[in-house]
Design a protein around this motif. Sequence first.
Motif, PDB file in Angstrom:
ATOM      1  N   ASN A  30      -5.997  -8.057  18.254  1.00  9.25           N
ATOM      2  CA  ASN A  30      -6.281  -6.633  18.136  1.00  9.25           C
ATOM      3  C   ASN A  30      -7.111  -6.438  16.880  1.00  9.25           C
ATOM      4  OD1 ASN A  30      -4.893  -5.688  20.386  1.00  9.25           O
ATOM      5  ND2 ASN A  30      -2.949  -5.687  19.283  1.00  9.25           N
ATOM      6  N   PRO A  31      -7.999  -5.433  16.896  1.00 17.95           N
ATOM      7  CA  PRO A  31      -8.791  -5.222  15.683  1.00 17.95           C
ATOM      8  C   PRO A  31      -7.919  -4.803  14.506  1.00 17.95           C
ATOM      9  CG  PRO A  31      -9.172  -3.458  17.278  1.00 17.95           C
ATOM     10  CD  PRO A  31      -8.335  -4.487  17.957  1.00 17.95           C
ATOM     11  N   LEU A  32      -8.370  -5.118  13.300  1.00 21.63           N
ATOM     12  CA  LEU A  32      -7.576  -4.872  12.087  1.00 21.63           C
ATOM     13  C   LEU A  32      -8.213  -3.784  11.230  1.00 21.63           C
ATOM     14  CD1 LEU A  32      -7.217  -8.616  11.025  1.00 21.63           C
ATOM     15  CD2 LEU A  32      -5.545  -7.250  12.290  1.00 21.63           C
ATOM     16  N   ILE A  33      -7.419  -3.213  10.341  1.00 20.69           N
ATOM     17  CA  ILE A  33      -7.954  -2.241   9.383  1.00 20.69           C
ATOM     18  C   ILE A  33      -8.535  -2.994   8.180  1.00 20.69           C
ATOM     19  CG2 ILE A  33      -7.380  -0.335   7.831  1.00 20.69           C
ATOM     20  CD1 ILE A  33      -5.120   0.413   9.799  1.00 20.69           C
ATOM     21  N   ARG A  46     -10.158   1.972   5.655  1.00 18.08           N
ATOM     22  CA  ARG A  46      -9.246   2.816   4.891  1.00 18.08           C
ATOM     23  C   ARG A  46      -9.421   2.531   3.410  1.00 18.08           C
ATOM     24  NH1 ARG A  46      -3.839   3.923   3.183  1.00 18.08           N
ATOM     25  NH2 ARG A  46      -2.757   1.930   3.384  1.00 18.08           N
ATOM     26  N   LEU A  74      -6.915   0.890  24.460  1.00 23.62           N
ATOM     27  CA  LEU A  74      -7.719   0.267  23.406  1.00 23.62           C
ATOM     28  C   LEU A  74      -8.854  -0.515  24.063  1.00 23.62           C
ATOM     29  CD1 LEU A  74      -8.155  -0.549  20.449  1.00 23.62           C
ATOM     30  CD2 LEU A  74      -6.636  -2.469  20.856  1.00 23.62           C
ATOM     31  N   TYR A  93       3.669  -2.328   3.547  1.00 23.74           N
ATOM     32  CA  TYR A  93       3.083  -3.561   3.009  1.00 23.74           C
ATOM     33  C   TYR A  93       2.026  -4.066   3.991  1.00 23.74           C
ATOM     34  CZ  TYR A  93       5.865  -4.273  -1.171  1.00 23.74           C
ATOM     35  OH  TYR A  93       6.396  -4.136  -2.430  1.00 23.74           O
ATOM     36  N   ASP A 129       1.893  -1.979  16.082  1.00 21.45           N
ATOM     37  CA  ASP A 129       0.882  -3.022  16.212  1.00 21.45           C
ATOM     38  C   ASP A 129      -0.118  -2.764  17.330  1.00 21.45           C
ATOM     39  OD1 ASP A 129       1.599  -4.568  14.183  1.00 21.45           O
ATOM     40  OD2 ASP A 129       2.664  -6.082  15.338  1.00 21.45           O
ATOM     41  N   ARG A 182      -3.367   7.428  16.171  1.00 23.92           N
ATOM     42  CA  ARG A 182      -2.008   7.128  15.688  1.00 23.92           C
ATOM     43  C   ARG A 182      -1.628   8.223  14.702  1.00 23.92           C
ATOM     44  NH1 ARG A 182      -0.906   1.399  12.827  1.00 23.92           N
ATOM     45  NH2 ARG A 182      -1.861   2.397  11.019  1.00 23.92           N
ATOM     46  N   ILE A 217     -11.881   5.154  12.383  1.00 27.33           N
ATOM     47  CA  ILE A 217     -12.643   4.227  13.227  1.00 27.33           C
ATOM     48  C   ILE A 217     -14.081   4.737  13.241  1.00 27.33           C
ATOM     49  CG2 ILE A 217     -12.815   3.133  15.504  1.00 27.33           C
ATOM     50  CD1 ILE A 217     -10.015   2.749  14.577  1.00 27.33           C
ATOM     51  N   THR A 275       0.890  -1.161   0.000  1.00 28.64           N
ATOM     52  CA  THR A 275       0.000   0.000   0.000  1.00 28.64           C
ATOM     53  C   THR A 275       0.927   1.210   0.000  1.00 28.64           C
ATOM     54  OG1 THR A 275      -0.217   0.577   2.340  1.00 28.64           O
ATOM     55  CG2 THR A 275      -1.507  -1.321   1.578  1.00 28.64           C
ATOM     56  N   THR A 317     -17.199  -0.965  16.572  1.00 33.06           N
ATOM     57  CA  THR A 317     -16.600   0.005  15.656  1.00 33.06           C
ATOM     58  C   THR A 317     -15.717  -0.752  14.678  1.00 33.06           C
ATOM     59  OG1 THR A 317     -14.741   0.295  17.168  1.00 33.06           O
ATOM     60  CG2 THR A 317     -16.562   1.876  17.363  1.00 33.06           C
TER      61      THR A 317
HETATM   62  O1  TXA Z   1      -0.933   2.032   7.004  1.00 32.30           O
HETATM   63  C1  TXA Z   1      -1.628   1.212   7.602  1.00 32.30           C
HETATM   64  O2  TXA Z   1      -2.563   1.562   8.324  1.00 32.30           O
HETATM   65  C2  TXA Z   1      -1.298  -0.273   7.407  1.00 32.30           C
HETATM   66  C3  TXA Z   1      -1.569  -0.607   5.942  1.00 32.30           C
HETATM   67  C4  TXA Z   1      -1.357  -2.056   5.627  1.00 32.30           C
HETATM   68  O3  TXA Z   1      -2.857  -0.191   5.577  1.00 32.30           O
HETATM   69  N1  TXA Z   1      -2.064  -1.111   8.269  1.00 32.30           N
HETATM   70  C5  TXA Z   1      -1.853  -1.166   9.617  1.00 32.30           C
HETATM   71  O4  TXA Z   1      -2.686  -2.053  10.280  1.00 32.30           O
HETATM   72  O5  TXA Z   1      -1.041  -0.513  10.190  1.00 32.30           O
HETATM   73  P1  TXA Z   1      -2.406  -2.609  11.762  1.00 32.30           P
HETATM   74  O6  TXA Z   1      -3.413  -3.704  11.983  1.00 32.30           O
HETATM   75  O7  TXA Z   1      -0.987  -2.974  11.924  1.00 32.30           O
HETATM   76  O8  TXA Z   1      -2.792  -1.419  12.684  1.00 32.30           O
HETATM   77  C6  TXA Z   1      -4.131  -1.123  12.939  1.00 32.30           C
HETATM   78  C7  TXA Z   1      -4.279  -0.421  14.259  1.00 32.30           C
HETATM   79  C8  TXA Z   1      -4.057  -1.359  15.416  1.00 32.30           C
HETATM   80  O9  TXA Z   1      -3.204  -0.781  16.351  1.00 32.30           O
HETATM   81  C9  TXA Z   1      -5.456  -1.519  16.000  1.00 32.30           C
HETATM   82  O10 TXA Z   1      -5.425  -1.704  17.377  1.00 32.30           O
HETATM   83  C10 TXA Z   1      -6.136  -0.239  15.578  1.00 32.30           C
HETATM   84  O11 TXA Z   1      -5.602   0.072  14.343  1.00 32.30           O
HETATM   85  N2  TXA Z   1      -7.582  -0.445  15.408  1.00 32.30           N
HETATM   86  C11 TXA Z   1      -8.190  -1.155  14.454  1.00 32.30           C
HETATM   87  N3  TXA Z   1      -9.528  -1.163  14.637  1.00 32.30           N
HETATM   88  C12 TXA Z   1      -9.767  -0.437  15.731  1.00 32.30           C
HETATM   89  C13 TXA Z   1     -10.950  -0.073  16.448  1.00 32.30           C
HETATM   90  N4  TXA Z   1     -12.154  -0.486  16.054  1.00 32.30           N
HETATM   91  N5  TXA Z   1     -10.802   0.703  17.544  1.00 32.30           N
HETATM   92  C14 TXA Z   1      -9.578   1.131  17.928  1.00 32.30           C
HETATM   93  N6  TXA Z   1      -8.429   0.813  17.308  1.00 32.30           N
HETATM   94  C15 TXA Z   1      -8.516   0.042  16.230  1.00 32.30           C
END
Ligand code: TXA
Length: 341
Positions: free
Chosen positions: A66-69, A126, A239, A41, A230, A201, A103, A37, A122
């Motif tokens: 942890n929740p994902l994007i 992205r 969180l 990556y 992470d 973040r 979010i 992206t 929630t």
């Molecule tokens: O740039 C990026 O955002 C990259 C690229 C691949 O798109 N993705 C990324 O995803 O950094 P990840 O999973 O490493 O980080 C997502 C963060 C995590 O710290 C997670 O806790 C937070 O977002 N998150 C996801 N959903 C959430 C929610 N519903 N409430 C609060 N935090 C959330």
Amino acid sequence: MTKIQTGKNTEIVTASKASIRKAADILTRGGLVALPTETVYGLAANALDGKAVAGIYEAKGRPQFNPLIVHVLNEKFAAQYAEMHETARRLADQFWPGPLTMILPLKPESELSKLCSAGLDTIALRVPAHRTMRAVLSECNLPLAAPSANRSGTLTATTPVIVEATLSGHIDMILADGACDVGLESTIIDVSDELKPVILRTGAITSSQISDCLDGRVVEHDTDHKKDGDTIRSPGQLLKHYAPSVPVRINAIDVMPGEALLAFSNDRFMGVRGGGSVKDLPETAYRNLSETGDLNEAASNLFRMLHELDRPEHTAIAVMNIPDNGLGKAMNERLKRASMV
Ligand code: TXA
Ligand code: MG
């Protein structure tokens, strides 16, 4: 259709029409693909397929859910899964496609696997800008859950070589397309409360850009500066973790009258205290995470089944013992937390 064997052979290919089609095909069949992206990556899986999403946690070797994007092609797709209120629409119009994650309130009818949001109400969405990521999204026509493509505790991957170093052998394919432009994970803004946007973040999109977009509204920060992107640990507001509103009782060896049962694997020897069999529990009071004892299947069902058993008529949810290996570790971590509230 052949079954994808995650973790066997990791194919590394440069992005082309053919390899993009292949990546989309692997994703459609429940496999895992690392792909670029504009930020870093990502390690992608079909966000509608719980077992595929469970595979992400397994490949990352992350001991916690942890929740994902979730990545989507455009705002219209986003609106299928989340409440795109006025503030969200303004931010989307200005910053999508691009390195901003929002979010948002999850739509109850959304078909996203509950593992993506780790049971929360929630969802992080992205719309990425990278042409290869967009080509894959459009080819498979699916929402893609994708955390950064690195094993837990290792460097964030901004080149295919770094992805290969930690994830090779754990995923199906690495779609290589050079180094990422931004090289830093996306800015995350929590707009689940439309009136109170909070940056969780920091990233390429700054709070003053966001504030400008919102007519100068003050945007709060709730971040700390962890090297490992992470985990979000915010000083004021840790969180949030999902917990059912009825108590959770873990490592249950039987069910008390009034309780619901969340079984795992074989429950032949489970009984209801005071007499009776778990077979007699009403449908609304019984779920089995995986009858065959498959931890990935169990992980994919965990949050959905907890939600389904979370009914006021139950005094508690009794959860059978889950082996503490593989994804069982992450499940036990979540269940333990839920049992303590
Ligand atoms: O740039 C990026 O955002 C990259 C690229 C691949 O798109 N993705 C990324 O995803 O950094 P990840 O999973 O490493 O980080 C997502 C963060 C995590 O710290 C997670 O806790 C937070 O977002 N998150 C996801 N959903 C959430 C929610 N519903 N409430 C609060 N935090 C959330
Ligand atoms: Mg990350």
